[in-house]
Write a protein that holds these residues in place. Structure first.
Motif, PDB file in Angstrom:
ATOM      1  N   ALA A 256       0.847  -1.197   0.000  1.00  0.00           N
ATOM      2  CA  ALA A 256       0.000   0.000   0.000  1.00  0.00           C
ATOM      3  C   ALA A 256       0.878   1.240   0.000  1.00  0.00           C
ATOM      4  N   GLN A 257       0.473   2.237  -0.776  1.00  0.00           N
ATOM      5  CA  GLN A 257       1.197   3.502  -0.839  1.00  0.00           C
ATOM      6  C   GLN A 257       0.164   4.616  -0.993  1.00  0.00           C
TER       7      GLN A 257
ATOM      8  N   TYR B 176      -2.738   4.442  -3.472  1.00  0.00           N
ATOM      9  CA  TYR B 176      -2.231   3.594  -4.547  1.00  0.00           C
ATOM     10  C   TYR B 176      -1.742   2.260  -3.991  1.00  0.00           C
ATOM     11  N   ALA B 177      -1.463   1.347  -4.917  1.00  0.00           N
ATOM     12  CA  ALA B 177      -0.814   0.077  -4.577  1.00  0.00           C
ATOM     13  C   ALA B 177       0.411  -0.057  -5.469  1.00  0.00           C
ATOM     14  N   ARG B 178       1.548  -0.412  -4.876  1.00  0.00           N
ATOM     15  CA  ARG B 178       2.764  -0.584  -5.657  1.00  0.00           C
ATOM     16  C   ARG B 178       2.981  -2.068  -5.920  1.00  0.00           C
ATOM     17  N   LEU B 179       2.955  -2.439  -7.208  1.00  0.00           N
ATOM     18  CA  LEU B 179       3.152  -3.824  -7.619  1.00  0.00           C
ATOM     19  C   LEU B 179       4.645  -4.087  -7.800  1.00  0.00           C
ATOM     20  N   HIS B 180       5.143  -5.111  -7.144  1.00  0.00           N
ATOM     21  CA  HIS B 180       6.568  -5.455  -7.243  1.00  0.00           C
ATOM     22  C   HIS B 180       6.728  -6.738  -8.055  1.00  0.00           C
ATOM     23  N   THR B 181       7.519  -6.650  -9.132  1.00  0.00           N
ATOM     24  CA  THR B 181       7.864  -7.819  -9.930  1.00  0.00           C
ATOM     25  C   THR B 181       9.374  -8.024  -9.849  1.00  0.00           C
TER      26      THR B 181
ATOM     27  N   SER C   7      -0.262  -3.574   5.276  1.00  0.00           N
ATOM     28  CA  SER C   7       0.188  -2.827   4.101  1.00  0.00           C
ATOM     29  C   SER C   7       0.807  -3.712   3.025  1.00  0.00           C
ATOM     30  N   THR C   8       0.685  -5.047   3.167  1.00  0.00           N
ATOM     31  CA  THR C   8       1.361  -5.943   2.218  1.00  0.00           C
ATOM     32  C   THR C   8       0.485  -7.113   1.805  1.00  0.00           C
ATOM     33  N   LEU C   9       0.470  -7.356   0.494  1.00  0.00           N
ATOM     34  CA  LEU C   9      -0.190  -8.496  -0.117  1.00  0.00           C
ATOM     35  C   LEU C   9       0.899  -9.294  -0.829  1.00  0.00           C
ATOM     36  N   VAL C  10       0.884 -10.626  -0.697  1.00  0.00           N
ATOM     37  CA  VAL C  10       1.954 -11.422  -1.298  1.00  0.00           C
ATOM     38  C   VAL C  10       1.385 -12.540  -2.162  1.00  0.00           C
TER      39      VAL C  10
ATOM     40  N   ARG D 197      -3.382   2.898  -9.354  1.00  0.00           N
ATOM     41  CA  ARG D 197      -4.370   3.639  -8.576  1.00  0.00           C
ATOM     42  C   ARG D 197      -5.515   2.715  -8.180  1.00  0.00           C
ATOM     43  N   VAL D 198      -5.290   1.965  -7.149  1.00  0.00           N
ATOM     44  CA  VAL D 198      -6.280   1.030  -6.613  1.00  0.00           C
ATOM     45  C   VAL D 198      -5.899   0.744  -5.165  1.00  0.00           C
ATOM     46  N   SER D 199      -6.881   0.454  -4.318  1.00  0.00           N
ATOM     47  CA  SER D 199      -6.582   0.175  -2.914  1.00  0.00           C
ATOM     48  C   SER D 199      -6.104  -1.260  -2.731  1.00  0.00           C
TER      49      SER D 199
END
Length: 255
Positions: free
Chosen positions: A166-167, A170-175, A204-207, A183-185
């Motif tokens: 979470a930011q 926004y949500a920051r996608l890490h690859t 704050s983290t989704l894995v 721009r999404v929760s």
């Protein structure tokens, strides 16, 4: 293919635990379940192998930390059987979840065991014996996500995302190649991607569960390792759910 009689017959269970009170309580709880037929007990891993030599079992409800042959070692021996009984680990320790996944355990329960949770474990054993995969293990279609940077739109596959943080709004996608702001929760992504194998491990983290290479417990705190050695903290409130979802993942190697 029609189910044969063995897929509908009551389960033959073997309870393996070196603590007599725990062994007796678990056996009693299983005997109250109509899906369970015979319930036998063993105090050690070696006793369990002798019991299996005398008569087969459909499922072992097995402690992990036992003197002599422990639960993980017992599971590895049983993996060589021509007709391998399913394994449900019943332990006081949460940190062995990934090891349980590696030996193809059907479920992983943490003591003290709730009756409702034990019933769910039995359901999974019955389901696995019938040859149907749990709903959580079904493969969801991949998703292409448009991301914008400097006025340029590019596309990221959901299957390439290791984790999301979470930011703000926004949500920051890490690859493996980098990160992208969307721009999404995080809550919306959690709901949308749950069936694709993503789980909340922190507020704050989704894995991505398939991306997890290791789970460690240090000083009572859990950490998952994804990608090229990236460590992500797991909050206490999400630890149990993470462990249970890891065990329900499709088996590595497609077994």
């Amino acid at each position: 293919m029609a189910a044969d009689a063995t897929s509908t017959a009551p389960l033959r269970a073997l309870v393996v635990d070196d603590e007599a009170p725990t062994r007796a309580e678990l056996a009693w709880l299983l005997e109250q379940d109509d899906r369970i037929g015979e319930v036998r007990t063993a105090a050690t891993g070696a006793d369990a192998l002798r019991a299996l030599d005398q008569a087969p079992a459909d499922v072992l409800f097995c402690d992990i930390r036992m003197p002599g042959l422990d639960g993980m070692e017992l599971a590895r021996v049983i993996a060589r059987f021509a007709e391998r009984p399913q394994i449900v680990f019943v332990t006081a320790y949460e940190q062995h979840a990934v090891d349980a996944f590696d030996v193809s355990a059907t479920d992983y329960l943490v003591k003290p065991v709730r009756e409702s949770r034990l019933a769910e474990a039995v359901r999974r054993v019955v389901q696995a014996r019938a040859g149907s995969a749990p709903a959580a293990a079904q493969t969801a279609p991949d998703e292409t996500i448009p991301v914008e940077l400097g006025g340029v739109t590019s596309f990221v596959q959901r299957s390439d995302v290791l984790y999301v943080q979470a930011q703000g709004d926004y949500a920051r996608l890490h690859t493996a190649e980098g990160s992208h702001l969307l721009r999404v929760s995080l809550t919306l992504l959690e709901e949308r991607w749950a069936e694709a194998g993503f789980a909340r491990i922190h507020r704050s983290t989704l894995v991505s569960l398939p991306a997890i290479a290791q789970v460690r417990t240090d000083g009572g705190r859990s950490v998952v390792v994804v990608g090229d050695g990236i460590e992500l903290q797991v909050s206490r409130r999400h630890t149990r759910d993470l462990r249970e979802r890891l065990v329900r993942l499709p088996r590595r190697g497609g077994s």
